[in-house]
Design a protein around this motif. Structure first.
Motif, PDB file in Angstrom:
ATOM      1  N   THR A 268       3.312   0.149   6.465  1.00  0.00           N
ATOM      2  CA  THR A 268       4.271   0.125   5.360  1.00  0.00           C
ATOM      3  C   THR A 268       5.011   1.446   5.220  1.00  0.00           C
ATOM      4  OG1 THR A 268       2.856  -1.442   4.153  1.00  0.00           O
ATOM      5  CG2 THR A 268       4.579  -0.318   2.899  1.00  0.00           C
ATOM      6  N   LEU A 269       4.286   2.541   5.186  1.00  0.00           N
ATOM      7  CA  LEU A 269       4.896   3.845   4.933  1.00  0.00           C
ATOM      8  C   LEU A 269       5.334   4.544   6.212  1.00  0.00           C
ATOM      9  CD1 LEU A 269       5.700   6.035   2.951  1.00  0.00           C
ATOM     10  CD2 LEU A 269       3.347   6.876   2.982  1.00  0.00           C
ATOM     11  N   PHE A 270       4.471   4.591   7.200  1.00  0.00           N
ATOM     12  CA  PHE A 270       4.789   5.354   8.406  1.00  0.00           C
ATOM     13  C   PHE A 270       5.892   4.702   9.233  1.00  0.00           C
ATOM     14  CE2 PHE A 270       0.256   7.252   8.426  1.00  0.00           C
ATOM     15  CZ  PHE A 270       0.627   8.113   7.402  1.00  0.00           C
ATOM     16  N   LEU A 271       5.895   3.371   9.298  1.00  0.00           N
ATOM     17  CA  LEU A 271       6.983   2.699  10.016  1.00  0.00           C
ATOM     18  C   LEU A 271       8.304   2.841   9.251  1.00  0.00           C
ATOM     19  CD1 LEU A 271       5.299  -0.551  11.396  1.00  0.00           C
ATOM     20  CD2 LEU A 271       5.862   1.553  12.617  1.00  0.00           C
ATOM     21  N   SER A 272       8.215   2.900   7.922  1.00  0.00           N
ATOM     22  CA  SER A 272       9.427   3.143   7.119  1.00  0.00           C
ATOM     23  C   SER A 272       9.962   4.550   7.386  1.00  0.00           C
ATOM     24  CB  SER A 272       9.113   2.970   5.631  1.00  0.00           C
ATOM     25  OG  SER A 272       8.709   1.652   5.344  1.00  0.00           O
ATOM     26  N   LEU A 273       9.056   5.519   7.496  1.00  0.00           N
ATOM     27  CA  LEU A 273       9.471   6.894   7.809  1.00  0.00           C
ATOM     28  C   LEU A 273      10.093   6.969   9.200  1.00  0.00           C
ATOM     29  CD1 LEU A 273       6.411   8.875   6.395  1.00  0.00           C
ATOM     30  CD2 LEU A 273       8.746   8.969   5.519  1.00  0.00           C
ATOM     31  N   LEU A 274       9.512   6.258  10.155  1.00  0.00           N
ATOM     32  CA  LEU A 274      10.076   6.227  11.509  1.00  0.00           C
ATOM     33  C   LEU A 274      11.465   5.606  11.500  1.00  0.00           C
ATOM     34  CD1 LEU A 274       9.851   6.508  14.603  1.00  0.00           C
ATOM     35  CD2 LEU A 274       8.721   4.271  14.632  1.00  0.00           C
ATOM     36  N   THR A 275      11.604   4.508  10.764  1.00  0.00           N
ATOM     37  CA  THR A 275      12.914   3.843  10.663  1.00  0.00           C
ATOM     38  C   THR A 275      13.952   4.774  10.052  1.00  0.00           C
ATOM     39  OG1 THR A 275      11.813   1.706  10.383  1.00  0.00           O
ATOM     40  CG2 THR A 275      14.130   1.847   9.719  1.00  0.00           C
ATOM     41  N   MET A 276      13.566   5.449   8.967  1.00  0.00           N
ATOM     42  CA  MET A 276      14.495   6.361   8.296  1.00  0.00           C
ATOM     43  C   MET A 276      14.851   7.544   9.187  1.00  0.00           C
ATOM     44  SD  MET A 276      16.418   7.178   5.895  1.00  0.00           S
ATOM     45  CE  MET A 276      16.017   5.771   4.855  1.00  0.00           C
ATOM     46  N   LEU A 277      13.884   8.087   9.913  1.00  0.00           N
ATOM     47  CA  LEU A 277      14.138   9.226  10.800  1.00  0.00           C
ATOM     48  C   LEU A 277      15.140   8.849  11.883  1.00  0.00           C
ATOM     49  CD1 LEU A 277      13.484  12.114  11.721  1.00  0.00           C
ATOM     50  CD2 LEU A 277      11.572  11.167  13.038  1.00  0.00           C
ATOM     51  N   CYS A 278      14.938   7.690  12.512  1.00  0.00           N
ATOM     52  CA  CYS A 278      15.858   7.240  13.564  1.00  0.00           C
ATOM     53  C   CYS A 278      17.246   6.954  12.997  1.00  0.00           C
ATOM     54  CB  CYS A 278      15.302   5.997  14.247  1.00  0.00           C
ATOM     55  SG  CYS A 278      13.770   6.266  15.157  1.00  0.00           S
ATOM     56  N   THR A 279      17.290   6.341  11.813  1.00  0.00           N
ATOM     57  CA  THR A 279      18.574   6.015  11.185  1.00  0.00           C
ATOM     58  C   THR A 279      19.347   7.277  10.832  1.00  0.00           C
ATOM     59  OG1 THR A 279      17.574   4.022  10.238  1.00  0.00           O
ATOM     60  CG2 THR A 279      19.668   4.744   9.309  1.00  0.00           C
TER      61      THR A 279
END
Length: 272
Positions: free
Chosen positions: A74-85
């Motif tokens: 939930t949190l770490f994949l969201s952080l990965l998504t935001m970092l790439c975006t």
């Protein structure tokens, strides 16, 4: 800036919540009281106890253990998504704002096309075409959301392009790469951080929503949205099943939103 953050009670409180949640997720194996995927039909819907502090679900799995392990997707994949975006949006925004001319026109027309579609509808469409799975959800989220950041960052770059230190660097013949890396990006970075923090809540809700719909994290993996999806089937008979993941999503999303508001006020040049 650090002193201002320390003085802001809301910023400190939300940072503590976010960092603590991340640490719990990192050490999930050590902190979770039980195996999150261990089933026991004889113990299904058990109430809170020493063995199961938050009770069990419809398969007798420990809700607290699944909640703790659910932090990672939930949190770490969201952080990965935001970092790439943010990375993609920053690169395109800086190139467009600094280069201008034909390059700017082409990139901004692409951005306009991407922004013309509703984000959630496009994410569902992309996931529908690429297939179910968290990897495709992340790719879809990045592909849809980068354009908004590119537009915002381009505006910031255009605003800084006419500042004296940029004009002076151009006058003395400083290379474009040096100006972008040493002058432009450090000055737009605070705005990027604020935008990313404010939008983290949206990313978390988006990933949880798609998992809730069965398009993201797949069973039996623990994820807050998937836990809510499982709990909805017994919402009338065991409504408390939705409390733990629902409150968890509410707290972490609110923490990022409040932190973003605080950082926006702290980094506001009018307040300096």
């Amino acid at each position: 800036m650090l002193k201002k953050i320390i003085k802001d009670k809301i910023a400190v409180m939300t940072l503590i919540i976010i960092v603590s949640t991340m640490l719990i997720g990192i050490f999930a194996e050590e902190l979770a009281p039980n195996d999150p995927n261990k089933t026991s039909i004889s113990k299904k819907y058990a109430s809170g106890s020493r063995e199961f502090p938050l009770g069990t679900d419809h398969l007798g799995r420990c809700i607290l253990s699944r909640l703790i392990h659910g932090i990672r997707p939930t949190l770490f994949l969201s952080l990965l998504t935001m970092l790439c975006t943010i990375t993609l949006g920053t690169i395109i925004g800086v190139i467009s704002g600094y280069a201008r001319g034909l390059v700017d026109e082409i990139l901004m027309r692409v951005v306009d096309i991407m922004l013309s579609f509703p984000s959630q509808v496009m994410i569902l469409a992309v996931v529908g075409m690429m297939g179910v799975g968290i990897r495709n959800v992340i790719i879809a989220s990045i592909a849809i959301k980068w354009a908004w950041y590119a537009r915002m960052i381009r505006s910031s770059v255009l605003r800084h392009s006419n500042k004296n230190y940029i004009l002076y660097s151009k006058t003395i013949g400083t290379g474009k790469g040096f100006i972008i890396m040493r002058h432009m990006i450090p000055n737009v970075l605070p705005e990027v951080i604020v935008l990313a923090t404010l939008d983290m809540g949206w990313v978390i809700i988006s990933i949880s929503t798609l998992s809730f719909l069965g398009l993201g994290i797949q069973a039996p993996a623990a994820e807050w949205g998937a836990m809510l999806s499982e709990a909805k089937n017994v919402i009338t008979s065991y409504p408390t099943q939705m409390l733990a993941p629902g409150i968890a999503v509410l707290i972490i999303v609110s923490a990022f939103n409040l932190l973003g508001d605080s950082l926006r006020d702290i980094l506001d040049p009018k307040e300096v």
